[in-house]
Design an enzyme around this catalytic site. Sequence first.
Site, mmCIF file in Angstrom:
data_model
loop_
_atom_site.group_PDB
_atom_site.id
_atom_site.type_symbol
_atom_site.label_atom_id
_atom_site.label_comp_id
_atom_site.label_asym_id
_atom_site.label_seq_id
_atom_site.Cartn_x
_atom_site.Cartn_y
_atom_site.Cartn_z
ATOM 1 N N ARG A 33 10.163 -6.914 1.309
ATOM 2 C CA ARG A 33 9.592 -5.901 2.214
ATOM 3 C C ARG A 33 10.579 -5.502 3.305
ATOM 4 N NH1 ARG A 33 5.201 -5.789 6.521
ATOM 5 N NH2 ARG A 33 3.929 -3.937 6.135
ATOM 6 N N ILE A 59 3.971 2.115 6.489
ATOM 7 C CA ILE A 59 3.981 1.237 5.311
ATOM 8 C C ILE A 59 2.726 0.390 5.468
ATOM 9 C CG2 ILE A 59 5.589 -0.336 6.502
ATOM 10 C CD1 ILE A 59 6.598 -1.338 3.848
ATOM 11 N N SER A 60 1.927 0.306 4.412
ATOM 12 C CA SER A 60 0.618 -0.351 4.510
ATOM 13 C C SER A 60 0.748 -1.843 4.805
ATOM 14 C CB SER A 60 -0.158 -0.177 3.207
ATOM 15 O OG SER A 60 -0.214 1.182 2.850
ATOM 16 N N GLN A 61 -0.362 -2.384 5.285
ATOM 17 C CA GLN A 61 -0.476 -3.830 5.525
ATOM 18 C C GLN A 61 -0.350 -4.559 4.175
ATOM 19 O OE1 GLN A 61 -4.357 -4.652 7.026
ATOM 20 N NE2 GLN A 61 -4.100 -6.869 6.894
ATOM 21 N N PRO A 62 0.456 -5.625 4.108
ATOM 22 C CA PRO A 62 0.639 -6.320 2.833
ATOM 23 C C PRO A 62 -0.667 -6.752 2.157
ATOM 24 C CG PRO A 62 2.249 -7.081 4.411
ATOM 25 C CD PRO A 62 1.348 -6.142 5.153
#
Length: 213
Positions: A33, A59-62
């Site tokens: 990431r 960028i989205s939350q994992p």
Amino acid sequence: MDERVGRMQFQLTLRRRGIADQGVLRAMDEVPREHFIGAELLPSAYSDHALPIPCGQTISQPYVVAYMTEQLVLLPHHRVLEIGTGSGYQAAILSRLVRTVVTIERYRTLGVQARARLKTLGYDNIEVRVGDGLLGAPDRAPFDRIIVTAAAETIPEALAGQLAEGGIMLLPLGEHQGVQQLVKLTRTPEGTVRQDLLAVRFVPLLPGQAREL
Ligand code: SAH
């Protein structure tokens, strides 16, 4: 924090929050990431948060990436369409689990950056397109799975029409300025079945290619 420790905690957080699919956990472990964010954010690369990327996007939350990937129930022969390339991170995760990914981004800057980044990392089964994702990719349809990573106020009909029989489409559905429901649509011979999964918050899905860069 030491990056190795950060990455171990990252896996533990995903498991603790309920991600159980071994393929998804492996893909989340494999894809670095830190390569998808700006240098100033490196200390946060493995924290479970959405982070800013260029063009005012995120960028989205994992956890959400892993959850959506798990809910897609992916098989190795699948052909997947993603709307909202952003950094390319979600596309990279998908690419570890399926045959091909087509991903569409409305900002040229983001699309071009993501394409270069994915090539450098060696993810060669992803096609990044710049354009209006609401139109899908009719020349590559039908898709086994479609994932929309920006919030839609209504179900984009052109996309639903590009879903194969038995296919699954996931999208955040709801008002742009608030909380959305992550919705799972499954196309069956009897019609489309809808399941509401989780409250989420995504940047808006907007029509047309961005006029800014
Ligand atoms: N999946 C991304 C996160 C995406 S954020 C990642 O892993 O990093 C949502 C993205 O959707 C933004 O980059 C935004 O520009 C894009 N987007 C919004 N509306 C779109 C549209 N109609 N077509 C293509 N991309 C769109």
